[in-house]
Design a protein around this motif. Structure first.
Motif, short mmCIF file in Angstrom:
data_model
loop_
_atom_site.label_atom_id
_atom_site.label_comp_id
_atom_site.label_asym_id
_atom_site.label_seq_id
_atom_site.Cartn_x
_atom_site.Cartn_y
_atom_site.Cartn_z
N ALA A 186 -0.59 9.00 2.77
CA ALA A 186 -1.78 8.22 3.06
C ALA A 186 -2.43 8.75 4.34
O ALA A 186 -1.74 9.22 5.24
CB ALA A 186 -1.43 6.74 3.22
N GLU B 132 0.81 -1.19 0.00
CA GLU B 132 0.00 0.00 0.00
C GLU B 132 0.86 1.26 0.00
O GLU B 132 2.00 1.27 0.46
CB GLU B 132 -0.94 0.02 1.21
N THR C 211 0.24 8.20 -6.28
CA THR C 211 0.07 7.34 -5.11
C THR C 211 -0.18 5.90 -5.52
O THR C 211 -0.42 5.05 -4.65
CB THR C 211 -1.10 7.83 -4.25
#
Length: 124
Positions: free
Chosen positions: A61, A46, A106
């Motif tokens: 994030a 992630e 991202t």
């Protein structure tokens, strides 16, 4: 091309801090945007943070915003991830990555070069 090597991982207590480094080689470090990603045990990789080519723009994030800081020193060919107030859920293998196209991202698949990863373990 860019070769990346992460370092600085380790075992810390919850609430502690740690600074990760990513050393780059292979020329033209300043021409790539850089990102940090992580892969918790049993989960998929992630996004964590990214910084633009000159270090002006950064994105995080939601899970790490306010606790992690990404920065880069192009003169030293190094990207950093300063982590404070660490939580057990931050436990993961952390990877740095380079994106050769201009726009910051991202998205994992947008990054071309990857380091080998460094383990961060946060105990409760």
């Amino acid at each position: 091309q860019v070769q990346l090597v992460e370092s600085g991982g380790g075992l810390v207590q919850a609430g502690g801090s740690l600074r990760l480094s990513c050393a780059a080689s292979g020329r033209t470090f300043s021409s790539v945007s850089m990102g940090w990603f992580r892969q918790p045990p049993g989960k998929e990789r992630e996004f964590v943070a990214t910084v633009s080519r000159l270090g002006i723009s950064t994105y995080y994030a939601d899970s790490v915003k306010g606790r992690f800081t990404i920065s880069r020193d192009n003169a030293k060919n190094t990207v950093y991830l300063q982590m404070i107030s660490l939580k057990p859920e931050d436990t993961a293998v952390y990877y740095c990555a380079a994106k050769t196209s201009g726009v910051v991202s991202t998205t994992l698949s947008d990054y071309t070069y990857w380091g080998q990863g460094t383990q961060v373990t946060v105990s409760s």
